[in-house]
Design a protein around this motif. Structure first.
Motif, PDB file in Angstrom:
ATOM      1  N   ASP A  15       0.819  -1.467   0.077  1.00 37.14           N
ATOM      2  CA  ASP A  15      -0.371  -0.050   0.188  1.00 37.14           C
ATOM      3  C   ASP A  15       1.077   0.811   0.036  1.00 37.14           C
ATOM      4  N   GLY A  16       2.004   1.457   0.369  1.00 40.95           N
ATOM      5  CA  GLY A  16       2.923   2.464  -0.341  1.00 40.95           C
ATOM      6  C   GLY A  16       2.800   2.654   1.004  1.00 40.95           C
ATOM      7  N   ASP A  17       2.786   2.120   2.549  1.00 37.55           N
ATOM      8  CA  ASP A  17       3.600   3.570   3.921  1.00 37.55           C
ATOM      9  C   ASP A  17       4.862   3.713   3.347  1.00 37.55           C
ATOM     10  N   SER A  18       4.639   5.205   3.922  1.00 34.86           N
ATOM     11  CA  SER A  18       6.358   5.573   3.836  1.00 34.86           C
ATOM     12  C   SER A  18       6.663   5.622   5.264  1.00 34.86           C
ATOM     13  N   SER A  19       6.071   5.385   6.141  1.00 38.14           N
ATOM     14  CA  SER A  19       6.323   5.393   7.960  1.00 38.14           C
ATOM     15  C   SER A  19       7.612   4.413   7.456  1.00 38.14           C
ATOM     16  N   ILE A  20       7.758   3.630   7.004  1.00 45.74           N
ATOM     17  CA  ILE A  20       8.526   2.377   7.278  1.00 45.74           C
ATOM     18  C   ILE A  20       9.694   1.950   6.308  1.00 45.74           C
ATOM     19  N   SER A  21      10.820   1.663   7.569  1.00 41.20           N
ATOM     20  CA  SER A  21      12.279   1.905   6.384  1.00 41.20           C
ATOM     21  C   SER A  21      12.548   1.080   6.331  1.00 41.20           C
ATOM     22  N   SER A  22      12.450   0.095   6.605  1.00 39.56           N
ATOM     23  CA  SER A  22      13.121  -1.039   6.043  1.00 39.56           C
ATOM     24  C   SER A  22      11.982  -2.121   4.998  1.00 39.56           C
ATOM     25  N   LYS A  23      12.485  -2.555   3.910  1.00 35.77           N
ATOM     26  CA  LYS A  23      11.596  -3.115   2.860  1.00 35.77           C
ATOM     27  C   LYS A  23      11.289  -3.849   2.551  1.00 35.77           C
ATOM     28  N   ASN A  24      11.745  -4.722   4.461  1.00 40.87           N
ATOM     29  CA  ASN A  24      11.587  -6.704   3.998  1.00 40.87           C
ATOM     30  C   ASN A  24      10.394  -6.474   5.369  1.00 40.87           C
ATOM     31  N   PRO A  25       9.768  -7.032   4.350  1.00 42.32           N
ATOM     32  CA  PRO A  25       8.691  -7.465   5.562  1.00 42.32           C
ATOM     33  C   PRO A  25       8.689  -8.951   6.414  1.00 42.32           C
ATOM     34  N   ALA A  26       9.631  -9.453   5.849  1.00 37.78           N
ATOM     35  CA  ALA A  26       9.974 -10.621   7.235  1.00 37.78           C
ATOM     36  C   ALA A  26      10.729 -10.075   8.406  1.00 37.78           C
ATOM     37  N   MET A  27      11.429  -9.181   7.686  1.00 38.61           N
ATOM     38  CA  MET A  27      12.208  -8.256   9.070  1.00 38.61           C
ATOM     39  C   MET A  27      11.413  -7.361   9.866  1.00 38.61           C
ATOM     40  N   LEU A  28      10.678  -7.112   9.363  1.00 40.06           N
ATOM     41  CA  LEU A  28       9.097  -5.708  10.168  1.00 40.06           C
ATOM     42  C   LEU A  28       8.339  -6.816  10.971  1.00 40.06           C
ATOM     43  N   GLY A  29       7.816  -8.117   9.739  1.00 36.54           N
ATOM     44  CA  GLY A  29       6.880  -8.474  11.063  1.00 36.54           C
ATOM     45  C   GLY A  29       7.500  -9.666  12.276  1.00 36.54           C
ATOM     46  N   SER A  30       9.179  -9.853  11.947  1.00 31.76           N
ATOM     47  CA  SER A  30       9.779 -10.502  13.221  1.00 31.76           C
ATOM     48  C   SER A  30       9.380  -9.626  14.374  1.00 31.76           C
ATOM     49  N   ILE A  31      10.501  -7.723  14.199  1.00 28.38           N
ATOM     50  CA  ILE A  31      10.615  -6.633  14.870  1.00 28.38           C
ATOM     51  C   ILE A  31       9.341  -7.163  15.586  1.00 28.38           C
ATOM     52  N   ALA A  32       8.372  -6.747  15.215  1.00 32.57           N
ATOM     53  CA  ALA A  32       7.150  -7.060  15.727  1.00 32.57           C
ATOM     54  C   ALA A  32       6.397  -7.531  17.027  1.00 32.57           C
ATOM     55  N   GLY A  33       6.661  -8.748  15.600  1.00 33.37           N
ATOM     56  CA  GLY A  33       5.787 -10.366  16.749  1.00 33.37           C
ATOM     57  C   GLY A  33       7.160  -9.873  18.176  1.00 33.37           C
ATOM     58  N   SER A  34       8.073  -9.782  17.904  1.00 32.39           N
ATOM     59  CA  SER A  34       9.104 -10.327  19.215  1.00 32.39           C
ATOM     60  C   SER A  34       9.064  -9.547  20.490  1.00 32.39           C
ATOM     61  N   ALA A  35       8.501  -7.997  19.512  1.00 31.69           N
ATOM     62  CA  ALA A  35       7.866  -7.277  20.549  1.00 31.69           C
ATOM     63  C   ALA A  35       6.657  -7.549  21.430  1.00 31.69           C
ATOM     64  N   LEU A  36       5.849  -7.302  20.682  1.00 27.24           N
ATOM     65  CA  LEU A  36       4.284  -7.693  21.007  1.00 27.24           C
ATOM     66  C   LEU A  36       4.477  -8.980  22.116  1.00 27.24           C
ATOM     67  N   MET A  37       5.096 -10.507  21.820  1.00 30.46           N
ATOM     68  CA  MET A  37       5.244 -11.090  22.667  1.00 30.46           C
ATOM     69  C   MET A  37       6.029 -10.968  23.967  1.00 30.46           C
TER      70      MET A  37
END
Lengths: 327, 327
Positions: B270-292
């Motif tokens: 969707d072109g969200d400009s606030s995301i620095s990394s463009k690797n969804p696997a990195m972003l998903g891992s960071i988010a999952g780790s933090a929430l857990m």
């Protein structure tokens, strides 16, 4: 148990809260899964499924990291469904499912299934909901022998006591065994081992003799007060408690003793100087008895006559936190 | 994990809360069922049923719309009984239920059952409670190949890591794969891929090398802090957390990463400009780790030593709401 006479009165009462504080490990973020204890319950058959669940879930609620159950196929699906937190192995077999000519092979398979896990366990609980099927008990005898060879501590309750009372060699001389008899199981043990009746006038000496004669195993005699002996000393735990006698409380106790016995071994290994007794089986029994009684007391305050075993389990965490809060 | 040295210190810590806010979709009444994520867990066998349940229910509690489990027949009835929210497919088979001459046909059937759903899934979680049965793992290898062909992301944990560590080709060069090893699983990966031992003096470089050598998959190394790398950068997540190490927490993480990885792909598309990394696997891992970690911390505040995996799951929703409230 009213009227039980113990010779050395006041000094008998264990300083249970200090024992709990001395053996309960601090929670350290550097540790990883398994280091706070891995417990296995051997029990659960066509007839009984609640007892092994109570023992296994109690171990987790006190703070063990992993709790396994080894039971029959019939029991496994039900025990699994009580809680996704348990690891349940459908490996035991009862006579009705095994032909005579298959018995040796199946017995070997059962043992192999348990053997591949044995070294990982800090303590076994043998007996909750085990039943009395001869083929199953024969397999459990072999599991006990394997545990001894691997130096894994064992807590024996319920039908496990029926088994070892009839085959004392299984546990005789094994200092890492704890037996947790209720009034009837204690009576049978006294008759079998001491060839006499229970004598509450000399309860102290009789409990000492019993533990000594079985070769230094630890006896936890449950009652209005709990009395604990390894043949060297006797200690009592009389604090708290509840007048409710619903089934399943003994299963909580056996799971609790298993965790605390494991923790006591670690504390002793780590050289904790605040522990007076050096027998982890004594320390674990005292701690398990005290925590169970405190949780039962809190549950009873809340639920009165309606108190069930699951209610007591819900208070295990708060009871431990009251005595030794997480730092 | 104490003593792990990372060269670029402070800058390593991910801005996990901003990642969570950037990738979590707004709730829009115009959307329909499925648009917030359809996750499938491959796992659950005769021995294990809790792990796939934890992964699948966590995905729903975070906000996915549909959560499926593909497991063996033995496991299916039990997993269904844990929760009516899950869709459970009893399609996997273990060796003990399959004759040698049937294996090819049955393997084909298993794959067909999964294949007809594959295109609908936003992410697979492979491994929770999978076990190590050779026939079952062989079928799962084929499922992984199918997922890659369909460009469906995969999160690999537990026995799934055992499988891919021994067959690195399965995931090598697939940027939509996330591996979530604990201390032991990481050790085996390092030995297998880098032919050396874990070196905590050069943990940063080693993790980078490992991810790069497996062809740009994302590694989420779990520990006191979690470290995440795709072979290009390394990030850490150190916030919150709990010192309790009860079994099952890794399953929550795998289910969480699956949801956030799916959401990150949508946000990037969707072109969200606030995301620095463009690797969804990195972003998903960071988010999952933090929430857990946040959920574990809240559960521990409440339940202390008694905290179990189900308690943590109950805090997933509040943890996410605290960080990015529904507008």
């Amino acid at each position: 148990m009213q009227g039980i006479k113990f010779t050395s009165g006041a000094s008998l009462e264990a300083d249970a809260e200090n024992v709990l504080r001395a053996i309960t490990p601090t929670l350290d973020p550097n540790r990883h899964k398994g280091q706070a204890g891995k417990i296995a319950v051997i029990g659960g058959c066509r007839e009984y499924t609640g007892a092994p669940y109570f023992a296994a879930i109690s171990a987790l609620k006190i703070g063990a990291d992993l709790s396994h159950v080894f039971c029959t196929k019939d029991a496994a699906a039900v025990i699994k469904s009580y809680s996704p937190e348990l690891i349940v192995h459908p490996v035991l077999e009862e006579s009705y499912g095994v032909r005579d000519d298959e018995k040796r092979i199946i017995s070997g398979k059962v043992l192999a299934e348990v053997a591949k896990w044995m070294e990982r366990f800090d303590c076994l609980v043998i007996g909750p909901g085990l039943g009395r099927d001869p083929f199953l008990l024969d397999c459990v005898s072999k599991i006990i022998k394997l545990a001894r060879q691997s130096n894994v501590p064992i807590v024996i309750d319920g039908d496990g006591l029926f088994l070892v009372t009839n085959s004392l060699d299984l546990i005789s001389g094994y200092p890492l065994a704890v037996l947790t008899p209720n009034v009837n199981e204690y009576k049978r043990l006294v008759q079998k081992v001491l060839s006499c009746e229970v004598n509450d006038e000399e309860a102290h000496e009789q409990l000492l003799s019993l533990a000594k004669r079985i070769g230094g195993v630890t006896m936890l005699r449950k009652g209005k007060s709990d009395f604990i002996s390894d043949g060297e000393t006797v200690k009592s735990v009389s604090i708290y408690g509840s007048p409710r006698r619903c089934g399943g409380q003994g299963d909580i106790l056996s799971g609790s003793v298993a965790v605390f016995l494991s923790w006591a071994r670690h504390a002793i290994r780590d050289g904790d100087s605040s522990i007076s007794s050096k027998n982890p089986a004594m320390l674990g029994s005292i701690a398990g008895s005290a925590l169970m009684r405190k949780a039962a007391s809190l549950a009873f305050d809340n639920k009165k006559r309606s108190t069930l075993t699951t209610d007591i389990i819900e208070y295990l965490g708060r009871s431990l936190e009251d005595i030794c809060p997480v730092r």
